[in-house]
Design a protein around this motif. Structure first.
Motif, PDB file in Angstrom:
ATOM      1  N   PRO A 148       0.831  -1.204   0.000  1.00  0.00           N
ATOM      2  CA  PRO A 148       0.000   0.000   0.000  1.00  0.00           C
ATOM      3  C   PRO A 148       0.869   1.259   0.000  1.00  0.00           C
ATOM      4  CG  PRO A 148       0.063  -0.966   2.186  1.00  0.00           C
ATOM      5  CD  PRO A 148       0.761  -1.935   1.281  1.00  0.00           C
ATOM      6  N   ALA A 149       0.258   2.380  -0.328  1.00  0.00           N
ATOM      7  CA  ALA A 149       0.975   3.654  -0.331  1.00  0.00           C
ATOM      8  C   ALA A 149       1.266   4.106   1.095  1.00  0.00           C
ATOM      9  CB  ALA A 149       0.142   4.713  -1.051  1.00  0.00           C
ATOM     10  N   THR A 150       2.411   4.728   1.280  1.00  0.00           N
ATOM     11  CA  THR A 150       2.725   5.342   2.570  1.00  0.00           C
ATOM     12  C   THR A 150       1.904   6.606   2.704  1.00  0.00           C
ATOM     13  OG1 THR A 150       5.000   4.504   2.477  1.00  0.00           O
ATOM     14  CG2 THR A 150       4.560   6.324   3.998  1.00  0.00           C
ATOM     15  N   PRO A 151       1.135   6.777   3.782  1.00  0.00           N
ATOM     16  CA  PRO A 151       0.310   7.980   3.908  1.00  0.00           C
ATOM     17  C   PRO A 151       1.150   9.239   4.016  1.00  0.00           C
ATOM     18  CG  PRO A 151       0.334   6.722   5.960  1.00  0.00           C
ATOM     19  CD  PRO A 151       1.016   5.880   4.939  1.00  0.00           C
ATOM     20  N   ALA A 152       0.551  10.376   3.691  1.00  0.00           N
ATOM     21  CA  ALA A 152       1.254  11.659   3.790  1.00  0.00           C
ATOM     22  C   ALA A 152       1.776  11.848   5.202  1.00  0.00           C
ATOM     23  CB  ALA A 152       0.312  12.797   3.416  1.00  0.00           C
ATOM     24  N   GLY A 153       3.031  12.177   5.320  1.00  0.00           N
ATOM     25  CA  GLY A 153       3.635  12.370   6.631  1.00  0.00           C
ATOM     26  C   GLY A 153       4.023  11.081   7.322  1.00  0.00           C
ATOM     27  N   GLY A 154       3.724   9.931   6.697  1.00  0.00           N
ATOM     28  CA  GLY A 154       4.044   8.645   7.320  1.00  0.00           C
ATOM     29  C   GLY A 154       5.479   8.234   7.073  1.00  0.00           C
ATOM     30  N   LYS A 155       5.915   7.244   7.784  1.00  0.00           N
ATOM     31  CA  LYS A 155       7.268   6.731   7.640  1.00  0.00           C
ATOM     32  C   LYS A 155       7.261   5.468   6.775  1.00  0.00           C
ATOM     33  CE  LYS A 155       8.973   8.491  12.068  1.00  0.00           C
ATOM     34  NZ  LYS A 155       9.627   8.140  13.354  1.00  0.00           N
ATOM     35  N   PRO A 156       8.296   5.273   5.986  1.00  0.00           N
ATOM     36  CA  PRO A 156       8.359   4.068   5.149  1.00  0.00           C
ATOM     37  C   PRO A 156       8.504   2.815   5.998  1.00  0.00           C
ATOM     38  CG  PRO A 156      10.445   5.241   5.071  1.00  0.00           C
ATOM     39  CD  PRO A 156       9.482   6.125   5.810  1.00  0.00           C
ATOM     40  N   THR A 157       8.096   1.703   5.426  1.00  0.00           N
ATOM     41  CA  THR A 157       8.196   0.408   6.099  1.00  0.00           C
ATOM     42  C   THR A 157       9.359  -0.374   5.505  1.00  0.00           C
ATOM     43  OG1 THR A 157       5.795   0.365   6.386  1.00  0.00           O
ATOM     44  CG2 THR A 157       6.975  -1.721   6.660  1.00  0.00           C
ATOM     45  N   PRO A 158      10.386  -0.671   6.284  1.00  0.00           N
ATOM     46  CA  PRO A 158      11.535  -1.411   5.733  1.00  0.00           C
ATOM     47  C   PRO A 158      11.103  -2.764   5.183  1.00  0.00           C
ATOM     48  CG  PRO A 158      12.078  -0.471   7.875  1.00  0.00           C
ATOM     49  CD  PRO A 158      10.599  -0.293   7.695  1.00  0.00           C
ATOM     50  N   THR A 159      11.733  -3.164   4.099  1.00  0.00           N
ATOM     51  CA  THR A 159      11.449  -4.459   3.490  1.00  0.00           C
ATOM     52  C   THR A 159      12.018  -5.577   4.346  1.00  0.00           C
ATOM     53  OG1 THR A 159      11.537  -3.484   1.284  1.00  0.00           O
ATOM     54  CG2 THR A 159      11.792  -5.883   1.432  1.00  0.00           C
ATOM     55  N   LYS A 160      11.226  -6.604   4.571  1.00  0.00           N
ATOM     56  CA  LYS A 160      11.731  -7.778   5.287  1.00  0.00           C
ATOM     57  C   LYS A 160      12.533  -8.604   4.297  1.00  0.00           C
ATOM     58  CE  LYS A 160      10.372 -11.805   8.014  1.00  0.00           C
ATOM     59  NZ  LYS A 160      11.503 -11.600   8.932  1.00  0.00           N
ATOM     60  N   GLN A 204      11.151  14.145  -2.767  1.00  0.00           N
ATOM     61  CA  GLN A 204      12.000  14.985  -1.928  1.00  0.00           C
ATOM     62  C   GLN A 204      12.187  14.364  -0.550  1.00  0.00           C
ATOM     63  OE1 GLN A 204       9.576  18.528  -2.392  1.00  0.00           O
ATOM     64  NE2 GLN A 204      11.050  19.438  -3.822  1.00  0.00           N
ATOM     65  N   ASP A 205      11.110  13.846   0.030  1.00  0.00           N
ATOM     66  CA  ASP A 205      11.211  13.227   1.356  1.00  0.00           C
ATOM     67  C   ASP A 205      12.061  11.965   1.316  1.00  0.00           C
ATOM     68  OD1 ASP A 205       9.634  15.214   2.392  1.00  0.00           O
ATOM     69  OD2 ASP A 205       7.783  14.038   2.401  1.00  0.00           O
ATOM     70  N   ALA A 206      11.844  11.125   0.296  1.00  0.00           N
ATOM     71  CA  ALA A 206      12.612   9.882   0.179  1.00  0.00           C
ATOM     72  C   ALA A 206      14.093  10.178  -0.020  1.00  0.00           C
ATOM     73  CB  ALA A 206      12.069   9.041  -0.976  1.00  0.00           C
ATOM     74  N   THR A 207      14.383  11.215  -0.797  1.00  0.00           N
ATOM     75  CA  THR A 207      15.777  11.615  -1.008  1.00  0.00           C
ATOM     76  C   THR A 207      16.405  12.083   0.300  1.00  0.00           C
ATOM     77  OG1 THR A 207      15.290  12.258  -3.298  1.00  0.00           O
ATOM     78  CG2 THR A 207      17.297  13.156  -2.304  1.00  0.00           C
ATOM     79  N   ASN A 208      15.679  12.904   1.034  1.00  0.00           N
ATOM     80  CA  ASN A 208      16.200  13.389   2.319  1.00  0.00           C
ATOM     81  C   ASN A 208      16.411  12.241   3.304  1.00  0.00           C
ATOM     82  OD1 ASN A 208      16.245  16.065   1.500  1.00  0.00           O
ATOM     83  ND2 ASN A 208      14.162  16.469   2.199  1.00  0.00           N
ATOM     84  N   ARG A 209      15.503  11.271   3.278  1.00  0.00           N
ATOM     85  CA  ARG A 209      15.661  10.124   4.189  1.00  0.00           C
ATOM     86  C   ARG A 209      16.911   9.319   3.817  1.00  0.00           C
ATOM     87  NH1 ARG A 209       9.746  10.097   4.337  1.00  0.00           N
ATOM     88  NH2 ARG A 209       9.593   8.949   2.364  1.00  0.00           N
ATOM     89  N   ALA A 210      17.147   9.158   2.522  1.00  0.00           N
ATOM     90  CA  ALA A 210      18.326   8.399   2.089  1.00  0.00           C
ATOM     91  C   ALA A 210      19.614   9.134   2.462  1.00  0.00           C
ATOM     92  CB  ALA A 210      18.270   8.168   0.583  1.00  0.00           C
ATOM     93  N   SER A 231      20.021  11.440   4.901  1.00  0.00           N
ATOM     94  CA  SER A 231      20.203  11.640   6.347  1.00  0.00           C
ATOM     95  C   SER A 231      20.362  10.323   7.091  1.00  0.00           C
ATOM     96  CB  SER A 231      19.026  12.438   6.924  1.00  0.00           C
ATOM     97  OG  SER A 231      17.803  11.749   6.716  1.00  0.00           O
ATOM     98  N   GLY A 232      19.791   9.239   6.537  1.00  0.00           N
ATOM     99  CA  GLY A 232      19.913   7.927   7.175  1.00  0.00           C
ATOM    100  C   GLY A 232      19.083   7.859   8.449  1.00  0.00           C
ATOM    101  N   PRO A 233      19.126   6.728   9.141  1.00  0.00           N
ATOM    102  CA  PRO A 233      19.860   5.520   8.751  1.00  0.00           C
ATOM    103  C   PRO A 233      19.103   4.732   7.673  1.00  0.00           C
ATOM    104  CG  PRO A 233      18.700   5.119  10.801  1.00  0.00           C
ATOM    105  CD  PRO A 233      18.458   6.571  10.456  1.00  0.00           C
ATOM    106  N   LEU A 234      19.863   4.028   6.831  1.00  0.00           N
ATOM    107  CA  LEU A 234      19.241   3.185   5.823  1.00  0.00           C
ATOM    108  C   LEU A 234      18.737   1.909   6.473  1.00  0.00           C
ATOM    109  CD1 LEU A 234      21.805   3.446   2.879  1.00  0.00           C
ATOM    110  CD2 LEU A 234      19.874   4.945   3.417  1.00  0.00           C
ATOM    111  N   PRO A 235      17.564   1.427   6.056  1.00  0.00           N
ATOM    112  CA  PRO A 235      17.039   0.183   6.637  1.00  0.00           C
ATOM    113  C   PRO A 235      17.822  -1.035   6.156  1.00  0.00           C
ATOM    114  CG  PRO A 235      15.637   0.898   4.841  1.00  0.00           C
ATOM    115  CD  PRO A 235      16.663   1.982   5.039  1.00  0.00           C
ATOM    116  N   ASN A 236      17.833  -2.060   6.951  1.00  0.00           N
ATOM    117  CA  ASN A 236      18.396  -3.364   6.563  1.00  0.00           C
ATOM    118  C   ASN A 236      19.859  -3.284   6.125  1.00  0.00           C
ATOM    119  OD1 ASN A 236      15.864  -4.661   6.914  1.00  0.00           O
ATOM    120  ND2 ASN A 236      15.224  -3.918   4.915  1.00  0.00           N
ATOM    121  N   THR A 237      20.628  -2.431   6.735  1.00  0.00           N
ATOM    122  CA  THR A 237      22.045  -2.369   6.383  1.00  0.00           C
ATOM    123  C   THR A 237      22.871  -2.219   7.645  1.00  0.00           C
ATOM    124  OG1 THR A 237      23.727  -1.186   5.154  1.00  0.00           O
ATOM    125  CG2 THR A 237      21.947   0.137   6.021  1.00  0.00           C
ATOM    126  N   THR A 238      24.015  -2.859   7.651  1.00  0.00           N
ATOM    127  CA  THR A 238      24.907  -2.772   8.813  1.00  0.00           C
ATOM    128  C   THR A 238      26.188  -2.035   8.469  1.00  0.00           C
ATOM    129  OG1 THR A 238      25.877  -4.911   8.214  1.00  0.00           O
ATOM    130  CG2 THR A 238      24.050  -4.924   9.784  1.00  0.00           C
TER     131      THR A 238
END
Length: 311
Positions: A95-107, A239-245, A247-254
Protein backbone atom coordinates in the motif's frame (compact mmCIF):
# COMPACT_ATOMS: atom_id res chain seq x y z
CA UNK A 1 -1.46 100.61 -60.33
CA UNK A 2 -1.90 99.01 -57.08
CA UNK A 3 0.10 95.82 -56.35
CA UNK A 4 -2.40 94.59 -53.68
CA UNK A 5 -1.44 92.90 -50.35
CA UNK A 6 -2.15 93.14 -46.66
CA UNK A 7 -3.12 96.42 -45.13
CA UNK A 8 -1.65 95.34 -41.76
CA UNK A 9 1.55 97.05 -40.76
CA UNK A 10 4.68 94.86 -40.79
CA UNK A 11 5.67 93.64 -37.26
CA UNK A 12 8.63 95.37 -35.84
CA UNK A 13 11.62 93.71 -34.15
CA UNK A 14 10.04 93.67 -30.65
CA UNK A 15 6.85 92.13 -31.98
CA UNK A 16 8.82 89.37 -33.70
CA UNK A 17 10.81 88.69 -30.52
CA UNK A 18 7.64 88.48 -28.42
CA UNK A 19 6.02 86.12 -30.93
CA UNK A 20 9.06 83.86 -30.83
CA UNK A 21 8.95 83.82 -27.05
CA UNK A 22 5.26 82.94 -27.07
CA UNK A 23 5.87 80.12 -29.55
CA UNK A 24 8.73 78.79 -27.44
CA UNK A 25 6.54 78.93 -24.33
CA UNK A 26 3.78 76.99 -26.09
CA UNK A 27 6.28 74.38 -27.23
CA UNK A 28 7.61 74.01 -23.68
CA UNK A 29 4.10 73.56 -22.32
CA UNK A 30 3.35 70.94 -24.96
CA UNK A 31 6.61 69.11 -24.15
CA UNK A 32 5.77 69.09 -20.44
CA UNK A 33 2.32 67.67 -21.19
CA UNK A 34 3.89 64.92 -23.33
CA UNK A 35 6.39 64.07 -20.58
CA UNK A 36 3.62 63.89 -17.95
CA UNK A 37 1.53 61.69 -20.26
CA UNK A 38 4.46 59.36 -20.99
CA UNK A 39 5.33 59.16 -17.31
CA UNK A 40 1.79 58.12 -16.45
CA UNK A 41 1.77 55.51 -19.22
CA UNK A 42 5.19 54.20 -18.15
CA UNK A 43 4.14 53.95 -14.51
CA UNK A 44 0.95 52.18 -15.52
CA UNK A 45 2.93 49.76 -17.67
CA UNK A 46 5.36 49.06 -14.84
CA UNK A 47 2.49 48.43 -12.45
CA UNK A 48 0.86 46.03 -14.90
CA UNK A 49 4.18 44.24 -15.43
CA UNK A 50 4.81 43.98 -11.69
CA UNK A 51 1.34 42.56 -11.13
CA UNK A 52 1.87 40.04 -13.94
CA UNK A 53 5.28 39.00 -12.58
CA UNK A 54 3.88 38.73 -9.06
CA UNK A 55 1.07 36.52 -10.35
CA UNK A 56 3.56 34.36 -12.23
CA UNK A 57 5.82 34.00 -9.19
CA UNK A 58 2.81 33.28 -7.00
CA UNK A 59 1.71 30.55 -9.38
CA UNK A 60 5.19 29.06 -9.44
CA UNK A 61 5.36 29.07 -5.66
CA UNK A 62 1.90 27.53 -5.42
CA UNK A 63 2.85 24.79 -7.84
CA UNK A 64 6.19 24.13 -6.16
CA UNK A 65 4.77 23.97 -2.66
CA UNK A 66 2.04 21.43 -3.21
CA UNK A 67 0.56 19.85 -0.13
CA UNK A 68 2.20 16.51 0.57
CA UNK A 69 0.13 13.55 -0.56
CA UNK A 70 0.54 9.82 -0.05
CA UNK A 71 3.52 8.11 -1.61
CA UNK A 72 3.26 5.72 -4.55
CA UNK A 73 1.88 2.25 -4.09
CA UNK A 74 4.31 -0.65 -4.21
CA UNK A 75 7.08 1.52 -2.72
CA UNK A 76 6.31 1.28 0.99
CA UNK A 77 10.04 1.06 1.76
CA UNK A 78 10.80 4.07 -0.53
CA UNK A 79 11.88 1.44 -3.06
CA UNK A 80 10.15 -1.08 -5.30
CA UNK A 81 11.02 -4.73 -4.62
CA UNK A 82 11.26 -7.57 -7.15
CA UNK A 83 11.41 -11.27 -6.41
CA UNK A 84 11.42 -14.20 -8.78
CA UNK A 85 11.44 -17.91 -9.43
CA UNK A 86 11.25 -20.26 -12.42
CA UNK A 87 12.27 -17.50 -14.81
CA UNK A 88 9.59 -15.04 -13.71
CA UNK A 89 10.22 -11.66 -12.09
CA UNK A 90 7.47 -10.16 -9.93
CA UNK A 91 7.07 -6.77 -8.20
CA UNK A 92 5.93 -6.88 -4.58
CA UNK A 93 2.63 -5.07 -4.05
CA UNK A 94 2.40 -2.76 -1.03
CA UNK A 95 0.00 0.00 0.00
CA UNK A 96 0.97 3.65 -0.33
CA UNK A 97 2.73 5.34 2.57
CA UNK A 98 0.31 7.98 3.91
CA UNK A 99 1.25 11.66 3.79
CA UNK A 100 3.63 12.37 6.63
CA UNK A 101 4.04 8.65 7.32
CA UNK A 102 7.27 6.73 7.64
CA UNK A 103 8.36 4.07 5.15
CA UNK A 104 8.20 0.41 6.10
CA UNK A 105 11.53 -1.41 5.73
CA UNK A 106 11.45 -4.46 3.49
CA UNK A 107 11.73 -7.78 5.29
CA UNK A 108 14.71 -9.31 3.54
CA UNK A 109 15.51 -12.98 3.11
CA UNK A 110 17.92 -13.84 5.92
CA UNK A 111 18.36 -17.51 5.03
CA UNK A 112 21.80 -16.78 3.65
CA UNK A 113 20.80 -18.41 0.37
CA UNK A 114 19.51 -15.28 -1.38
CA UNK A 115 21.39 -12.09 -2.26
CA UNK A 116 19.34 -9.00 -1.31
CA UNK A 117 20.43 -6.35 -3.83
CA UNK A 118 19.43 -2.76 -3.01
CA UNK A 119 20.22 0.18 -5.28
CA UNK A 120 19.88 3.93 -4.73
CA UNK A 121 19.94 5.63 -8.13
CA UNK A 122 19.55 9.08 -9.67
CA UNK A 123 18.40 9.14 -13.29
CA UNK A 124 20.76 12.02 -14.12
CA UNK A 125 23.79 10.33 -12.53
CA UNK A 126 26.18 9.08 -15.28
CA UNK A 127 27.75 6.53 -12.93
CA UNK A 128 24.29 5.09 -12.23
CA UNK A 129 23.77 4.75 -15.96
CA UNK A 130 27.09 2.97 -16.30
CA UNK A 131 26.30 0.55 -13.48
CA UNK A 132 22.84 -0.16 -14.87
CA UNK A 133 24.04 -0.74 -18.42
CA UNK A 134 26.74 -3.11 -17.17
CA UNK A 135 24.83 -5.16 -14.61
CA UNK A 136 21.07 -4.97 -15.14
CA UNK A 137 20.69 -8.11 -17.25
CA UNK A 138 22.77 -10.21 -14.85
CA UNK A 139 20.77 -8.86 -11.90
CA UNK A 140 17.46 -9.69 -13.61
CA UNK A 141 18.69 -13.21 -14.31
CA UNK A 142 19.69 -13.73 -10.67
CA UNK A 143 16.27 -12.51 -9.51
CA UNK A 144 14.39 -14.64 -12.06
CA UNK A 145 16.30 -17.71 -10.84
CA UNK A 146 15.40 -16.98 -7.23
CA UNK A 147 19.04 -16.37 -6.32
CA UNK A 148 18.48 -12.69 -5.52
CA UNK A 149 15.92 -10.01 -4.76
CA UNK A 150 16.15 -6.47 -6.13
CA UNK A 151 15.00 -3.27 -4.41
CA UNK A 152 15.28 -0.05 -6.46
CA UNK A 153 15.21 3.36 -4.74
CA UNK A 154 14.89 6.28 -7.20
CA UNK A 155 16.16 9.46 -5.52
CA UNK A 156 16.90 12.98 -6.78
CA UNK A 157 20.16 14.39 -5.47
CA UNK A 158 21.01 16.08 -8.81
CA UNK A 159 17.81 18.13 -9.10
CA UNK A 160 19.80 21.36 -9.52
CA UNK A 161 22.09 19.97 -12.24
CA UNK A 162 19.73 20.25 -15.22
CA UNK A 163 19.69 23.96 -16.15
CA UNK A 164 16.65 24.69 -14.00
CA UNK A 165 14.33 21.96 -15.35
CA UNK A 166 14.64 19.71 -12.25
CA UNK A 167 15.02 16.67 -14.49
CA UNK A 168 16.35 14.45 -11.71
CA UNK A 169 13.24 15.07 -9.63
CA UNK A 170 10.86 14.75 -12.58
CA UNK A 171 12.40 11.46 -13.67
CA UNK A 172 12.21 10.02 -10.15
CA UNK A 173 8.59 11.16 -9.97
CA UNK A 174 7.88 9.43 -13.29
CA UNK A 175 9.43 6.22 -11.96
CA UNK A 176 7.17 6.50 -8.91
CA UNK A 177 4.16 7.01 -11.21
CA UNK A 178 4.98 3.78 -13.06
CA UNK A 179 5.60 1.89 -9.79
CA UNK A 180 2.22 3.11 -8.54
CA UNK A 181 0.14 2.34 -11.64
CA UNK A 182 2.08 -0.24 -13.67
CA UNK A 183 4.70 -1.91 -11.42
CA UNK A 184 5.21 -4.85 -13.78
CA UNK A 185 6.67 -2.38 -16.32
CA UNK A 186 8.90 -0.55 -13.86
CA UNK A 187 12.19 -2.20 -14.84
CA UNK A 188 11.54 -1.70 -18.57
CA UNK A 189 10.83 1.98 -17.91
CA UNK A 190 13.88 2.20 -15.66
CA UNK A 191 15.98 0.77 -18.50
CA UNK A 192 14.49 3.26 -20.97
CA UNK A 193 15.37 6.22 -18.75
CA UNK A 194 19.00 5.10 -18.57
CA UNK A 195 19.16 4.16 -22.27
CA UNK A 196 18.11 7.75 -23.04
CA UNK A 197 19.94 9.40 -20.16
CA UNK A 198 20.71 13.10 -20.75
CA UNK A 199 24.05 14.64 -19.86
CA UNK A 200 24.46 16.20 -16.44
CA UNK A 201 24.16 19.98 -16.81
CA UNK A 202 21.79 19.74 -19.79
CA UNK A 203 18.08 20.55 -19.65
CA UNK A 204 17.31 16.83 -19.55
CA UNK A 205 14.29 15.19 -21.12
CA UNK A 206 10.98 17.03 -21.31
CA UNK A 207 7.84 15.56 -19.76
CA UNK A 208 6.67 14.69 -23.28
CA UNK A 209 9.91 12.80 -23.87
CA UNK A 210 9.49 10.92 -20.60
CA UNK A 211 5.90 10.03 -21.48
CA UNK A 212 7.04 8.64 -24.84
CA UNK A 213 9.52 6.39 -23.02
CA UNK A 214 6.72 5.18 -20.75
CA UNK A 215 4.64 4.31 -23.80
CA UNK A 216 7.59 2.52 -25.44
CA UNK A 217 8.13 0.53 -22.23
CA UNK A 218 4.58 -0.80 -22.53
CA UNK A 219 3.35 0.94 -19.39
CA UNK A 220 -0.27 0.20 -18.55
CA UNK A 221 -2.81 2.84 -17.47
CA UNK A 222 -0.84 5.15 -19.75
CA UNK A 223 -3.18 8.14 -19.57
CA UNK A 224 -3.08 8.07 -15.77
CA UNK A 225 0.70 7.70 -15.78
CA UNK A 226 0.99 10.66 -18.17
CA UNK A 227 -1.18 12.83 -15.93
CA UNK A 228 0.89 11.76 -12.91
CA UNK A 229 4.04 12.81 -14.78
CA UNK A 230 2.64 16.20 -15.83
CA UNK A 231 1.27 16.92 -12.34
CA UNK A 232 4.55 15.81 -10.70
CA UNK A 233 2.19 13.97 -8.38
CA UNK A 234 4.87 12.44 -6.18
CA UNK A 235 7.15 15.47 -5.96
CA UNK A 236 6.89 15.73 -2.17
CA UNK A 237 7.48 12.01 -1.78
CA UNK A 238 10.60 12.12 -3.99
CA UNK A 239 12.00 14.99 -1.93
CA UNK A 240 11.21 13.23 1.36
CA UNK A 241 12.61 9.88 0.18
CA UNK A 242 15.78 11.62 -1.01
CA UNK A 243 16.20 13.39 2.32
CA UNK A 244 15.66 10.12 4.19
CA UNK A 245 18.33 8.40 2.09
CA UNK A 246 20.81 11.23 2.62
CA UNK A 247 20.20 11.64 6.35
CA UNK A 248 19.91 7.93 7.18
CA UNK A 249 19.86 5.52 8.75
CA UNK A 250 19.24 3.19 5.82
CA UNK A 251 17.04 0.18 6.64
CA UNK A 252 18.40 -3.36 6.56
CA UNK A 253 22.05 -2.37 6.38
CA UNK A 254 24.91 -2.77 8.81
CA UNK A 255 27.70 -1.22 6.74
CA UNK A 256 26.30 2.04 5.33
CA UNK A 257 24.65 4.68 7.51
CA UNK A 258 23.37 6.88 4.67
CA UNK A 259 23.70 7.58 0.97
CA UNK A 260 26.74 9.73 0.17
CA UNK A 261 26.42 9.52 -3.60
CA UNK A 262 24.88 7.50 -6.39
CA UNK A 263 24.83 4.74 -7.26
CA UNK A 264 24.82 3.28 -3.76
CA UNK A 265 24.59 -0.50 -4.20
CA UNK A 266 24.19 -2.85 -1.25
CA UNK A 267 24.22 -6.63 -1.23
CA UNK A 268 23.09 -8.19 2.05
CA UNK A 269 24.08 -4.95 3.78
CA UNK A 270 27.54 -4.72 2.25
CA UNK A 271 28.35 -1.84 -0.09
CA UNK A 272 29.70 -2.52 -3.56
CA UNK A 273 32.58 -0.18 -4.39
CA UNK A 274 34.11 -2.04 -7.34
CA UNK A 275 34.14 -1.46 -11.08
CA UNK A 276 31.07 0.03 -12.75
CA UNK A 277 31.99 -1.35 -16.15
CA UNK A 278 33.10 -4.92 -15.39
CA UNK A 279 30.08 -7.23 -14.89
CA UNK A 280 32.05 -10.20 -13.54
CA UNK A 281 33.37 -8.09 -10.67
CA UNK A 282 29.88 -7.26 -9.41
CA UNK A 283 28.70 -10.85 -9.85
CA UNK A 284 31.67 -12.07 -7.80
CA UNK A 285 30.80 -9.53 -5.12
CA UNK A 286 27.19 -10.78 -5.00
CA UNK A 287 28.36 -14.37 -4.64
CA UNK A 288 30.79 -13.45 -1.90
CA UNK A 289 28.27 -11.34 0.03
CA UNK A 290 25.66 -14.11 -0.16
CA UNK A 291 28.12 -16.78 0.92
CA UNK A 292 29.24 -14.68 3.87
CA UNK A 293 25.63 -14.25 4.91
CA UNK A 294 25.14 -17.99 4.62
CA UNK A 295 28.21 -18.60 6.80
CA UNK A 296 27.01 -16.10 9.37
CA UNK A 297 23.54 -17.62 9.46
CA UNK A 298 24.80 -21.19 9.92
CA UNK A 299 24.94 -22.15 13.61
CA UNK A 300 28.42 -23.02 14.86
CA UNK A 301 28.77 -26.70 15.80
CA UNK A 302 28.63 -27.32 19.55
CA UNK A 303 31.99 -27.92 21.11
CA UNK A 304 32.58 -31.37 22.57
CA UNK A 305 32.96 -30.93 26.31
CA UNK A 306 36.37 -31.87 27.65
CA UNK A 307 36.14 -34.79 30.08
CA UNK A 308 36.96 -33.91 33.61
CA UNK A 309 40.14 -35.73 34.68
CA UNK A 310 39.51 -38.51 37.18
CA UNK A 311 40.68 -37.86 40.67
Amino acid sequence: MSNGGSNQPRPNKNDRREAAREKARALREEQKKRERRNKILLQGGIIVAVVAIAALIGGMIFNSVKPAGPGPRNMASDGIVFTGSDGALTPSETPATPAGGKPTPTKQDDSGEVANIVTYIDYLCPYCGQFEQTNREAIKTMVEQGAATLEVHPIAILTNRSAGTQYSLRAANAAACVADLSPENFLDFNDALFDNQPAEGSTGLSNDDIKKLAEQAGVGSLSKVEKCIDDVQFKSWVQDATNRALSGPLPNTTEVESVKGTPTVLVNGKQYTGSLSEPTEFQAFVTQAASQSFTNSTPSPSETPTPTPAQ
